[in-house]
Scaffold this motif. Sequence first.
Motif, mmCIF file in Angstrom:
data_model
loop_
_atom_site.group_PDB
_atom_site.id
_atom_site.type_symbol
_atom_site.label_atom_id
_atom_site.label_comp_id
_atom_site.label_asym_id
_atom_site.label_seq_id
_atom_site.Cartn_x
_atom_site.Cartn_y
_atom_site.Cartn_z
ATOM 1 N N GLY A 108 0.918 -1.039 -0.021
ATOM 2 C CA GLY A 108 -0.095 0.155 -0.133
ATOM 3 C C GLY A 108 0.820 1.213 -0.293
ATOM 4 N N ARG A 109 2.039 1.169 0.270
ATOM 5 C CA ARG A 109 2.969 2.571 -0.001
ATOM 6 C C ARG A 109 3.214 2.842 -1.103
ATOM 7 N NH1 ARG A 109 7.795 1.185 4.004
ATOM 8 N NH2 ARG A 109 7.861 -0.850 2.519
ATOM 9 N N GLU A 110 3.934 3.948 -1.352
ATOM 10 C CA GLU A 110 4.064 4.579 -2.881
ATOM 11 C C GLU A 110 5.078 3.976 -3.401
ATOM 12 O OE1 GLU A 110 6.060 8.694 -4.045
ATOM 13 O OE2 GLU A 110 4.229 8.989 -2.730
ATOM 14 N N GLN A 111 6.068 3.097 -2.803
ATOM 15 C CA GLN A 111 7.159 2.396 -3.268
ATOM 16 C C GLN A 111 6.756 1.248 -3.952
ATOM 17 O OE1 GLN A 111 9.600 1.387 -0.046
ATOM 18 N NE2 GLN A 111 8.329 -0.794 0.124
ATOM 19 N N SER A 112 5.347 0.782 -4.114
ATOM 20 C CA SER A 112 4.705 -0.269 -4.624
ATOM 21 C C SER A 112 3.769 0.340 -5.880
ATOM 22 C CB SER A 112 3.845 -1.075 -3.821
ATOM 23 O OG SER A 112 4.299 -1.564 -2.928
ATOM 24 N N ASP A 113 3.547 1.339 -6.227
ATOM 25 C CA ASP A 113 2.835 2.270 -7.151
ATOM 26 C C ASP A 113 3.055 1.566 -8.653
ATOM 27 O OD1 ASP A 113 1.430 3.579 -5.219
ATOM 28 O OD2 ASP A 113 2.513 5.638 -6.086
ATOM 29 N N GLY A 171 11.732 -0.415 -3.414
ATOM 30 C CA GLY A 171 11.846 0.563 -2.617
ATOM 31 C C GLY A 171 13.194 0.789 -2.318
ATOM 32 N N ARG A 172 13.324 2.081 -1.573
ATOM 33 C CA ARG A 172 14.883 2.345 -1.184
ATOM 34 C C ARG A 172 15.249 1.717 0.196
ATOM 35 N NH1 ARG A 172 17.078 7.776 -2.257
ATOM 36 N NH2 ARG A 172 16.457 8.066 -4.551
ATOM 37 N N THR A 229 13.200 -7.097 0.171
ATOM 38 C CA THR A 229 11.986 -8.037 -0.182
ATOM 39 C C THR A 229 11.994 -8.367 -1.488
ATOM 40 O OG1 THR A 229 10.569 -6.676 1.586
ATOM 41 C CG2 THR A 229 9.409 -8.208 0.041
ATOM 42 N N ALA A 230 12.345 -7.540 -2.416
ATOM 43 C CA ALA A 230 12.360 -7.972 -3.873
ATOM 44 C C ALA A 230 13.650 -9.016 -3.882
ATOM 45 C CB ALA A 230 12.595 -6.698 -4.805
#
Length: 192
Positions: free
Chosen positions: A28-33, A125-126, A138-139
């Motif tokens: 749900g965070r922006e890094q998943s957009d 994400g960063r 995670t990736a």
Amino acid sequence: MLKFSIPAAAVVGVRAIHASMVIIASDGREQSDGALALGRMLAGSADALRLISVIKPVPTLPEQLPISPDVDAGRRADARREVINQARRLWDADPDVELMEGDPATAISGAAHRAGATMIVCGLGRHRVTGRVFGDETALRFIRLADVPVRAATAQLDHAPRRIVVATDFTETSLRAARLALDLAAPGATIH
């Protein structure tokens, strides 16, 4: 070096080629957009994707009181709401969000295997250097655990890849990766 371009008539989307679904992992965070944007594009239709979010269990100590069901229900509702709000913002739609509990990479890799998914799409994400050194990103954990291809997308990604580099040792595995790169490429993309 082999270099060629994908014809403009190529169809973007692995769903057109494969019968199985695309799994999108989001917190749900922006890094998943970017994962939501690319996953939807690759799936081609809403019925070809699963949107999954994983909440980590609350660590407990032996002498700690158990977590109340209300607290647990609140955590689950908050996690689901974050992903739904993200999808509304990016897709202008109310998606079905599958919520799991556990380690995100383990849970989603297992779900992809059981579903026979085409791929997992996740955000990138960063992270701190220590996360990358110790394999806590995670990736990277998806890539290590999954038996299906994993595509990590930056938050700003809004199109299929236009430039792809494929490393190959000419084994069957690397040739499958090269074929998938062709499937993922945007029309007119350059593949090295």
